[in-house]
Design an enzyme around this catalytic site. Sequence first.
Site, PDB file in Angstrom:
ATOM      1  N   GLU A   1       0.820  -1.227   0.000  1.00  0.00           N
ATOM      2  CA  GLU A   1       0.000   0.000   0.000  1.00  0.00           C
ATOM      3  C   GLU A   1       0.848   1.269   0.000  1.00  0.00           C
ATOM      4  O   GLU A   1       0.638   2.172   0.804  1.00  0.00           O
ATOM      5  CB  GLU A   1      -0.957  -0.023   1.202  1.00  0.00           C
ATOM      6  CG  GLU A   1      -1.836  -1.256   1.207  1.00  0.00           C
ATOM      7  CD  GLU A   1      -2.763  -1.340   2.423  1.00  0.00           C
ATOM      8  OE1 GLU A   1      -2.637  -0.517   3.338  1.00  0.00           O
ATOM      9  OE2 GLU A   1      -3.618  -2.242   2.442  1.00  0.00           O
TER      10      GLU A   1
ATOM     11  N   ASP B   1     -11.624 -10.724   0.211  1.00  0.00           N
ATOM     12  CA  ASP B   1     -12.839 -10.959   1.003  1.00  0.00           C
ATOM     13  C   ASP B   1     -13.955 -10.142   0.378  1.00  0.00           C
ATOM     14  O   ASP B   1     -13.690  -9.203  -0.378  1.00  0.00           O
ATOM     15  CB  ASP B   1     -12.667 -10.701   2.515  1.00  0.00           C
ATOM     16  CG  ASP B   1     -11.982  -9.408   2.880  1.00  0.00           C
ATOM     17  OD1 ASP B   1     -11.979  -8.469   2.060  1.00  0.00           O
ATOM     18  OD2 ASP B   1     -11.456  -9.319   4.007  1.00  0.00           O
TER      19      ASP B   1
ATOM     20  N   HIS C   1     -10.067  -6.614  -1.630  1.00  0.00           N
ATOM     21  CA  HIS C   1     -11.067  -6.408  -0.573  1.00  0.00           C
ATOM     22  C   HIS C   1     -12.255  -5.737  -1.258  1.00  0.00           C
ATOM     23  O   HIS C   1     -12.196  -4.544  -1.571  1.00  0.00           O
ATOM     24  CB  HIS C   1     -10.517  -5.505   0.534  1.00  0.00           C
ATOM     25  CG  HIS C   1      -9.378  -6.120   1.285  1.00  0.00           C
ATOM     26  ND1 HIS C   1      -9.541  -7.185   2.145  1.00  0.00           N
ATOM     27  CD2 HIS C   1      -8.053  -5.834   1.292  1.00  0.00           C
ATOM     28  CE1 HIS C   1      -8.364  -7.519   2.660  1.00  0.00           C
ATOM     29  NE2 HIS C   1      -7.455  -6.723   2.164  1.00  0.00           N
TER      30      HIS C   1
ATOM     31  N   ASN D   1       2.356  -5.194  -3.077  1.00  0.00           N
ATOM     32  CA  ASN D   1       0.974  -5.569  -2.742  1.00  0.00           C
ATOM     33  C   ASN D   1       0.139  -4.307  -2.492  1.00  0.00           C
ATOM     34  O   ASN D   1       0.576  -3.404  -1.788  1.00  0.00           O
ATOM     35  CB  ASN D   1       1.031  -6.421  -1.452  1.00  0.00           C
ATOM     36  CG  ASN D   1      -0.262  -7.124  -1.135  1.00  0.00           C
ATOM     37  OD1 ASN D   1      -0.829  -7.813  -1.977  1.00  0.00           O
ATOM     38  ND2 ASN D   1      -0.742  -6.968   0.096  1.00  0.00           N
TER      39      ASN D   1
ATOM     40  N   GLU E   1      -5.534 -10.981  -0.950  1.00  0.00           N
ATOM     41  CA  GLU E   1      -6.245 -10.767   0.322  1.00  0.00           C
ATOM     42  C   GLU E   1      -7.760 -10.741   0.123  1.00  0.00           C
ATOM     43  O   GLU E   1      -8.455  -9.929   0.738  1.00  0.00           O
ATOM     44  CB  GLU E   1      -5.828  -9.424   0.958  1.00  0.00           C
ATOM     45  CG  GLU E   1      -4.342  -9.253   1.187  1.00  0.00           C
ATOM     46  CD  GLU E   1      -3.983  -8.018   2.007  1.00  0.00           C
ATOM     47  OE1 GLU E   1      -4.886  -7.339   2.531  1.00  0.00           O
ATOM     48  OE2 GLU E   1      -2.781  -7.744   2.137  1.00  0.00           O
TER      49      GLU E   1
HETATM   50  C1  XIL Z   1      -5.233  -6.086   8.847  1.00  0.00           C
HETATM   51  C2  XIL Z   1      -5.491  -7.214   9.846  1.00  0.00           C
HETATM   52  O1  XIL Z   1      -6.381  -8.123   9.265  1.00  0.00           O
HETATM   53  C3  XIL Z   1      -6.036  -6.671  11.130  1.00  0.00           C
HETATM   54  O2  XIL Z   1      -6.136  -7.697  12.097  1.00  0.00           O
HETATM   55  C4  XIL Z   1      -5.143  -5.544  11.643  1.00  0.00           C
HETATM   56  O3  XIL Z   1      -5.724  -4.969  12.780  1.00  0.00           O
HETATM   57  C5  XIL Z   1      -4.929  -4.487  10.584  1.00  0.00           C
HETATM   58  O4  XIL Z   1      -4.411  -5.100   9.411  1.00  0.00           O
HETATM   59  N1  XIL Z   1      -4.434  -4.802   3.973  1.00  0.00           N
HETATM   60  C6  XIL Z   1      -3.328  -5.473   4.432  1.00  0.00           C
HETATM   61  C7  XIL Z   1      -3.400  -6.247   5.688  1.00  0.00           C
HETATM   62  O5  XIL Z   1      -2.300  -5.517   3.718  1.00  0.00           O
HETATM   63  O6  XIL Z   1      -2.171  -6.291   6.362  1.00  0.00           O
HETATM   64  C8  XIL Z   1      -4.482  -5.735   6.603  1.00  0.00           C
HETATM   65  O7  XIL Z   1      -4.588  -6.613   7.712  1.00  0.00           O
HETATM   66  C9  XIL Z   1      -5.785  -5.619   5.859  1.00  0.00           C
HETATM   67  C10 XIL Z   1      -5.659  -4.662   4.695  1.00  0.00           C
END
Ligand code: XIL
Length: 369
Positions: free
Chosen positions: A177, A286, A254, A218, A284
């Site tokens: 990010e 969801d 996401h 990423n 990642e």
């Molecule tokens: C998130 C975790 O799932 C949480 O438990 C934590 O509090 C914050 O981070 N993008 C990412 C991940 O690259 O590392 C993040 O994970 C979610 C969004």
Amino acid sequence: MNKRRYSVLLLLLFLLTSCMNSQNNIPESPTPKPRPVLLPPHSTPALTNTLRAQAAARGILIGTAVDATALVQDSAYAETLGREFSILTPENAMKFDALEPAPNVYNFKQADELVAFAKAHQMQVHGHNFVWYRALPDWIKQGSFTKAQLSSILHDYITTVMTHYKGQVSMWDIANEVLDDQGQFRTSIWYTTLGPDFLDQAFRWAREADPHVQLFYNDYGTERPGVKADALYALVKGMLARGVPIDGVGFQMHVGLGDPPTKQAVIANFQRFADLGIKVQISEMDVMVQGSSLPLQQKLQAQAHLYQDMLSACLSVSACEAFTMWGFTDRYTWIPAATGHPDQPLIFDQNFQQKPAYTALFQTLTSNP
Ligand code: XIL
């Protein structure tokens, strides 16, 4: 020695060894720490009715983020994880604040437990992550460092962690990010103190520390063509032109039910990155259902379709070798804490029952290409 004395001796020996064994069975402490059920190492891949087996048959890996606490405390979680997935991404255990909580003080305990679980179940480990604007320990957030000092902190951190996990982690998110929603470098301690060079340098240091691991960038919101994805494409192209050792891009995915990316848009986007000669992956995924006014069953069907479309986009691009979700059971999803609303974004429900999304992924893997 006569026969009778010999039998008495044998009996004594037997009694002695059984007594020693039963002593060994006494727990060392009155409340033993709950341990996950570890499956015998070879049982997992032998199962065919699992996502990981079907994914292997299609030449991809299927992964999930893993909550280190749930893994230790919840045997159903551990059992499902070892059975269904072939990549383990530590959800938080390999972040900066977890691994180096104080200057030069490393804590690998939780992350090592995850790596050990992955090894016992023949899963690959996806390291996550080195350079991020979040999950920084206080000593970094509150410190005031010169460029040279911060540069040496990051170099030492990357080198120490990659050396610790050499041969045990197959891919690392080097940068996470780094771009904002407009595709500009995001404000972070790295960018502000080190300037834009921090990105190239992090990849170069990582390659020096372990030449055999795949190095990924990423990010989120880059799945379909658009301002941010186009900026990322230009960034990666530039890195490659400068000889920066980047092996792939992870697209977080996401997403929600409102305005999700289409399969065709994702394929087109993935393909242009793949045409640069690098790997791509969904890292990642969801699917939030909050905010939709559909009845629950219809929400879960729409969610299943979206999982299916994105997996099938990955299967359509040969450079897409991994499909990873940010967790697998609604019991431990990060979404409610992050959004402030309840949700059910994953493929197993709270009780580890398969949701329509699980069935959709399974069918996508087993249907004809
Ligand atoms: C998130 C975790 O799932 C949480 O438990 C934590 O509090 C914050 O981070 N993008 C990412 C991940 O690259 O590392 C993040 O994970 C979610 C969004």
